[in-house]
Design an enzyme around this catalytic site. Structure first.
Site, PDB file in Angstrom:
ATOM      1  N   LYS A 297     -46.087  44.095-107.259  1.00  0.00           N
ATOM      2  CA  LYS A 297     -45.187  42.890-107.937  1.00  0.00           C
ATOM      3  C   LYS A 297     -44.820  41.368-107.112  1.00  0.00           C
ATOM      4  CE  LYS A 297     -40.757  45.370-105.754  1.00  0.00           C
ATOM      5  NZ  LYS A 297     -39.584  45.996-106.025  1.00  0.00           N
TER       6      LYS A 297
ATOM      7  N   TYR B 192     -28.489  13.064-104.982  1.00  0.00           N
ATOM      8  CA  TYR B 192     -27.924  13.052-105.894  1.00  0.00           C
ATOM      9  C   TYR B 192     -25.996  13.222-104.982  1.00  0.00           C
ATOM     10  CZ  TYR B 192     -31.012  13.778-109.876  1.00  0.00           C
ATOM     11  OH  TYR B 192     -31.389  13.134-110.586  1.00  0.00           O
TER      12      TYR B 192
END
Length: 814
Positions: free
Chosen positions: A483, A709
C-alpha cells in the site's frame, strides 16, 4: 559440455535413481522461476532456512525438466524424472563445480578482498580479453552459490578464468577455494565490509587469503594488516606507495581528471595514466596493472590499455521509459552468461507482455559464432521475447536465427532509425558491450525527469523478505503490504518481484491501488484493507478481495454480490480486538454470523485483526489480551459458520515478537523495506531505498550573509554553500532544515542551512572537497530513515511515504 556435466555429477556422493529419461545435459539451474529451464537442464533443489526448491519439482517436470539433484524425491514425482539423491544439495553443487573445474587446465585469477572485487574483475576482463578467451564471474556472483554457478560456465574454448570470491563469515572460503583453485591471486582493499561476521580483522584477513593456498603468485598492497600473514616471499608480488621494498613501487600525482602513476619495477621506470582520481579506483587500477606485469605485458600495451579504463556499472537497473515502457539498463557488458541473468531479470520485472531485447554482438562465449547465436536464439525463444533488435556486424550476419528481428551495423544506425521503431507499452532490455555505447540508447528511451532519484535495491528487498520468512513456522503464509505506493518505494515493481518470489497475498489500502496492480498484470491475490462501499463493484470487476469491517459494509457488499449472482466470492472479515480503528466488535459477532450463515455468494477467505502494540514491550499485557480475544472471536466465527479460514493477526514487529501467534498467515510491511523498531533486528536488515540528488551550484558567502527564506541561517564566517535540487515538494520535511538535518557528500556530513525550500535545499560544504554535479545522499545508509524520523519526532513510515511521485524511482539488482 554435456559429457563434463555428466562426469561431474557422478563425482558427487549421490544415489542415482534412473527413470530412463534423457540425460543430454547442457546447463545447470537453481531457479525454478527461470524460463530457461528445459529438457537439458540439471536442476539442483537447494534448501535453506527460508526456501525449499523441492516444492517446485512437480512444476519443473511439467515444463520438461527431467534431471534433478535432491535430498528427497517428492512423492508425487517418483518415476517422473531422474534423481540424484544427496544429503546436502548445496554441498553437492559445490562438489560438482569443484570436479568440473578440475577438468580444465588454464590460468585462473582468483580475486578477493572487502571492496573492489567486481570492478577489478571487469577491468581485468577488459584489459586481457584482446589476448585471451576469458570466462569470468557474471555480475557479482561471488557467494557460496554464485561461485559454483560461475565456474560451471567454463567451456573448452576458454583459456583464462577470472573469478571473485566473497565471504561474510569465518570458514566459508575453503568451499570457494576448492572450486576456483586460482593459479594467480589478487587481494583487493581490506575494509570494514562484513566485519560483523569475524571475531577480528586478523581472522578476516586470514580467511580471505586462504583462497590462495595453491596459487603460484599473490598480488597485494603491502600494509600492516597483510604483511604478517605468512604469504611466502616466493608467492608474493607486492606493490606499495611507501615501501620501496615492494616488488613494484608507485608514486602518483593528479592532473585534471587523471592520475599519473610512476612505476618502478625491477630496472624499469615508466608512467601510466588512468582516468580516475579517487583512492578506491586508483588502488583497483593498480591491482589490474600488477596482473599485466605478471603476464609480462610490454610497457606500451600497459599504457595504452590502462588509460582506457572506465567506470563499471555493476547493477541491472529498471527505469521508467517513454510511452509507458520500462527499461532494464544493462548497457556495459555483453556476454552469454550475463545475458542469461539479464533475461531472467527481465522476466521477473516485466511490466508488459510485450518484451523487446536490444542486444549488441556477444563477446567471449568460447563458442563458434554459429553455435553461440544458435544458443542466444534458444534463450530468446525460451524467454518469449516479442522482438529482437541486434546491433553489430556479427549479430547482423546471424539475423536469420531470430524471429521478428531488426539489425543495425552500429549504434549510430539504430539512433538514425529510432523514430521508426515505435517503442510503446513494452518491457525493454538494453544489453550491450561497452564499446557500443548503449548508454545513448538508454538516454533516448528513458522518461525524462529531474536528477533526484530514489534508488530501490531489489536484492535487499529479496533479502529482507527471506529474513522474515525464516522466522515463520512451517506452512505459515505471508501477505506483503504494498500500500501507499509500496511505502513510497514503488508499487508495481515491488509487487512484480514479490510475485516472482511467490508470496501468498499482497495487501493494499484502497481499491485504486489494487486495480492499478491488476491492470499492470499482477496475478497474485490482492486484499483491499480499507475499501469504501462505492468501490465494491470495481473490486468485484477486477477480482480484488475486500476486507469487510462493519455490518453496513457487509450488507452493501452482499447486495451487490446478489445482483451480480456471485458464487463464493472471497472476502476478509476484520475483527476489532483493541485497536479501535476498523473491525467488528465482540458485541456484533452474533449478528455477523447470522448475516453470513448460508450465504453462498461470498466465501470468508480469512479472518484478521490488527495489533496496536506489537512493537512495544511495555504493553505486553495489552498485546496478549488482543491475541486472546482474536483467538476467541475468530474461533467462534469459524465454528458457527463451519469454515476453515486463513487467520492472521501479526504485522512486521509481531512476526518477531509474538512467534506463537503467527496463526495461518502474517502481514509483512515496513520490515520488507529494511526498517525495524528493534535495534538488533535493524542491524540484520538491508537498506532498500537510497534517495539521491546532485549539487546544482556552489557559492561562497562572506560572514554576515544569510541563506534561504527568512534569513534563518546567518554565516558567522566565510562559508561554502551547495544548493541541492530537492525540497519539501519532493517529500523532505521542512523540520529537517535549519541545521537539524544533513545530507552526505563525499562520505561527509553536510548540514542543511536555513529553511528547506519547495524545490531546493542548501547545505554547508566548507570542509568538503566537492564540485557542481557531485552526488548527494539524502537518506540511505546515512542518514537512515530511522534517524530522520527520530529527529523529527515521527516514524519511518512517514519519511518513506512522503517522497513524492515526481521523484523518479530507479530499481536495480547488484
Amino acid at each position: 559440455m554435456n559429457l563434463k556435466i555428466r562426469n561431474s555429477i557422478q563425482k558427487t556422493d549421490a544415489t542415482f535413481i534412473d527413470n530412463q529419461f534423457a540425460m543430454a545435459l547442457d546447463s545447470v539451474s537453481i531457479d525454478s522461476r527461470s524460463l530457461q529451464n528445459g529438457s537439458q537442464t540439471l536442476f539442483f533443489a537447494l534448501t535453506g532456512a527460508n526456501t525449499d526448491a523441492h516444492i517446485y519439482i512437480e512444476e519443473l517436470i511439467e515444463v520438461g525438466v527431467h534431471n534433478f539433484v535432491v535430498t528427497h524425491i517428492p512423492s508425487a514425482c517418483k518415476s517422473q524424472a531422474n534423481f540424484y539423491v544427496v544429503k546436502d544439495t548445496l554441498l553437492a553443487l559445490q562438489e560438482f563445480a569443484a570436479h568440473y573445474r578440475s577438468l580444465f587446465n588454464f590460468p585462473v585469477i582468483g580475486i578477493t578482498g572487502s571492496n573492489g572485487k567486481t570492478i577489478v574483475k571487469e577491468w581485468l576482463n577488459f584489459l586481457l580479453s584482446p589476448d585471451f578467451n576469458v570466462i569470468r564471474s557474471p555480475k557479482s556472483y561471488n557467494s557460496q552459490i554464485g561461485v559454483p554457478l560461475s565456474v560451471i560456465a567454463i567451456n573448452e574454448q576458454h583459456n583464462l578464468g577470472i573469478f571473485e570470491a566473497g565471504i561474510s563469515v569465518s570458514a566459508e572460503m575453503k568451499n570457494l577455494e576448492r572450486i576456483i583453485k586460482p593459479t594467480l591471486g589478487v587481494l583487493t582493499n581490506i575494509g570494514s565490509a562484513h566485519d560483523e561476521g569475524f571475531v577480528s580483522l586478523e581472522e578476516k584477513v586470514k580467511e580471505k587469503i586462504s583462497l590462495f593456498q595453491t596459487a603460484e603468485t599473490v598480488i597485494y598492497q603491502i600494509d600492516a594488516e597483510i604483511k604478517s600473514f605468512n604469504l611466502s616471499n616466493s608467492k608474493a608480488f607486492t606493490w606499495s606507495f611507501i615501501n620501496k621494498n615492494a616488488a613494484v613501487f608507485i608514486t602518483k600525482k593528479m592532473i585534471v581528471d587523471f592520475t599519473i602513476l610512476s612505476i618502478q619495477y625491477k630496472e624499469k621506470y615508466f608512467e601510466v595514466k588512468i582516468p580516475f582520481q579517487d583512492q578506491a579506483s586508483v588502488e583497483n587500477a593498480i591491482s589490474c596493472l600488477m596482473v599485466l606485469l605478471y603476464f609480462k605485458y610490454d610497457q606500451l600495451t600497459i599504457q595504452n590499455r590502462m588509460q582506457l579504463l572506465f567506470p563499471v556499472e555493476m547493477r541491472l537497473k529498471v527505469k521508467n521509459g517513454i510511452n509507458n515502457c520500462s527499461i532494464i539498463d544493462d548497457s556495459y557488458s555483453s556476454d552469454f552468461q550475463s545475458l542469461k541473468i539479464a533475461l531472467d531479470f527481465l522476466e521477473s520485472q516485466k511490466q508488459s507482455e510485450n518484451k523487446t531485447v536490444i542486444v549488441s554482438d556477444i563477446f567471449q562465449s568460447g563458442l563458434t559464432k554459429d553455435e553461440l547465436y544458435s544458443k542466444v536464439s534458444d534463450l530468446i525463444t525460451s524467454n518469449k521475447i516479442s522482438r529482437v533488435i541486434g546491433i553489430g556486424e556479427t549479430i547482423s550476419e546471424y539475423k536469420h536465427k531470430f524471429d521478428n528481428c531488426t539489425t543495425y551495423l552500429n549504434t549510430a544506425e539504430f539512433i538514425a532509425d529510432y523514430e521508426n521503431l515505435d517503442f510503446n507499452n513494452e518491457s525493454i532490455l538494453v544489453k550491450g558491450a561497452r564499446s557500443f555505447e548503449f548508454e545513448e540508447i538508454v538516454q533516448l528511451l528513458e522518461e525524462k525527469t529531474h536528477e533526484t532519484v530514489l534508488e530501490i535495491n531489489l536484492n535487499a528487498i529479496s533479502y529482507n523478505l527471506n529474513f522474515f520468512k525464516a522466522k515463520l513456522k512451517p506452512n505459515v503464509k505471508i501477505m506483503v503490504m504494498v500500500k501507499a505506493f509500496g511505502y513510497g518505494n514503488g508499487g508495481f515493481e515491488i509487487a512484480k518481484l514479490l510475485e516472482h518470489h511467490k508470496v501468498d497475498y499482497l495487501g493494499v489500502a484502497f481499491a485504486d491501488e489494487g486495480i492499478s496492480l491488476k491492470n499492470s498484470g499482477i496475478q497474485l491475490p490482492i486484499m483491499v484493507l480499507n475499501p469504501e462501499n462505492t468501490s465494491f463493484s470495481a473490486i468485484i470487476q477486477h477480482q480484488l478481495e475486500p476486507e469487510i469491517y462493519s455490518l453496513k459494509g457487509l450488507r452493501a457488499f452482499l447486495k451487490i454480490a446478489a445482483q451480480k449472482d456471485l458464487d463464493h466470492f472471497p472476502i476478509h472479515i476484520k475483527i476489532d480486538t483493541g485497536m479501535h480503528r476498523l473491525g467488528f466488535e465482540a458485541n456484533t459477532i452474533d449478528e455477523l454470523i447470522a448475516t453470513l450463515k448460508g450465504n453462498k455468494t461470498i466465501q470468508v477467505k480469512s479472518i484478521l485483526s490488527h495489533m496496536a502494540t506489537s512493537d512495544d514491550v511495555l504493553h505486553l499485557n495489552f498485546a496478549n489480551s488482543q491475541i486472546a480475544l482474536f483467538e476467541e472471536l475468530s474461533s467462534k466465527l469459524s465454528r458457527e459458520l463451519n469454515i476453515k479460514p486463513i487467520r492472521h493477526l501479526m504485522n512486521t514487529s509481531g512476526i518477531t515478537n509474538f512467534p506463537n501467534a503467527q496463526y495461518d498467515m502474517v502481514r509483512l510491511g515496513i520490515g520488507l523495506y529494511g526498517v525495524s523498531n528493534d535495534s538488533e533486528e535493524q542491524k540484520k536488515l538491508q537498506n532498500v531505498g537510497t534517495l539521491k540528488s546532485i549539487i546544482s551550484q556552489i557559492r561562497t558567502i562572506p560572514e554576515g550573509d544569510s541563506v534561504g527564506y527568512g534569513r534563518k541561517f546567518m554565516a558567522k564566517e566565510i562559508t561554502k554553500v551547495a544548493t541541492i535540487p530537492i525540497g519539501y515538494a519532493d517529500g523532505i520535511s521542512r523540520g529537517w532544515g535549519n541545521e537539524l538535518g544533513y545530507v552526505m557528500i563525499k562520505n561527509k556530513k553536510a548540514k542543511i542551512l536555513g529553511s528547506v525550500c519547495m524545490d531546493m535545499l542548501m547545505v554547508e560544504t566548507t570542509e568538503i572537497d566537492c564540485k557542481e554535479g557531485d552526488a548527494v545522499i539524502i537518506f540511505g545508509q546515512a542518514p537512515t530513515v530511522n534517524e530522520i524520523a527520530k529527529s523529527l519526532g515521527t516514524i519511518p513510515y512517514e519519511v518513506l511515504t512522503s517522497i513524492s511521485q515526481r521523484v523518479k524511482r530507479v530499481f536495480y539488482r547488484d
